[in-house]
Design an enzyme around this catalytic site. Structure first.
Site, mmCIF file in Angstrom:
data_model
loop_
_atom_site.group_PDB
_atom_site.id
_atom_site.type_symbol
_atom_site.label_atom_id
_atom_site.label_comp_id
_atom_site.label_asym_id
_atom_site.label_seq_id
_atom_site.Cartn_x
_atom_site.Cartn_y
_atom_site.Cartn_z
ATOM 1 N N ASP A 1 0.854 -1.185 0.000
ATOM 2 C CA ASP A 1 0.000 0.000 0.000
ATOM 3 C C ASP A 1 0.894 1.240 0.000
ATOM 4 O O ASP A 1 2.119 1.133 -0.143
ATOM 5 C CB ASP A 1 -0.961 -0.021 1.199
ATOM 6 C CG ASP A 1 -0.250 -0.041 2.545
ATOM 7 O OD1 ASP A 1 0.966 0.277 2.611
ATOM 8 O OD2 ASP A 1 -0.912 -0.362 3.548
ATOM 9 N N ALA A 2 0.307 2.397 0.183
ATOM 10 C CA ALA A 2 1.057 3.652 0.138
ATOM 11 C C ALA A 2 2.132 3.731 1.219
ATOM 12 O O ALA A 2 3.112 4.462 1.076
ATOM 13 C CB ALA A 2 0.099 4.840 0.268
#
Length: 144
Positions: A16-17
């Site tokens: 994810d980020a």
């Protein structure tokens, strides 16, 4: 071979980020490990469909996330068949971080055998079931 281990490296696309493995991707890692387990015991999923008219689909998953895996880490995904029934297989699976042997997540996965054409439940062919039974190691430990 009661416990089968499949290596996985965490790629950018798995995260994810924040650079942590996105939770659903652990399910993909487990799917790959089960497919490779089946291959290691002598069965290819495409041939089971073509020659036997069956396929496997996940019926139920219980998963417990314990520690994050991060970008570029090497992981080991274990698969242990705990039960082979008339029309289903049950696995205990873990995703372990290689660097410190910590468990990132653990799952109990029930797989249903289906008729390839109708997607209705199907009994495992007797010879296939007989060949898989020796790999079954008994009841899975409950997730805590």
């Amino acid at each position: 071979m009661l416990t089968f281990t499949w290596p996985v490296r965490v790629y950018y696309e798995d995260t994810d980020a924040g650079g942590v493995v996105f939770y659903a991707n652990y399910l993909k890692f487990m799917e790959r490990a089960r497919t490779e387990w089946l291959r290691a015991v002598g069965y290819e999923q495409d041939l089971l469909r073509a020659r036997r008219g069956i396929l496997f689909a996940v019926r139920r998953v219980t998963i417990d996330y314990l520690a994050p895996a991060r970008l570029d880490e090497c992981l080991s995904v274990t698969s242990r068949l705990v039960r082979a029934g008339g029309a289903s297989l049950e696995f205990d699976q873990q995703v372990m971080r290689d660097s410190d042997a910590s468990c990132c997540c653990r799952g109990a996965v029930k797989i249903a055998c289906l008729h390839a054409d109708t997607l209705r439940p199907a009994r495992l062919p007797g010879d296939l079931l007989s060949e898989l039974l020796p790999f079954a190691s008994g009841p899975a430990e409950p997730l805590s």
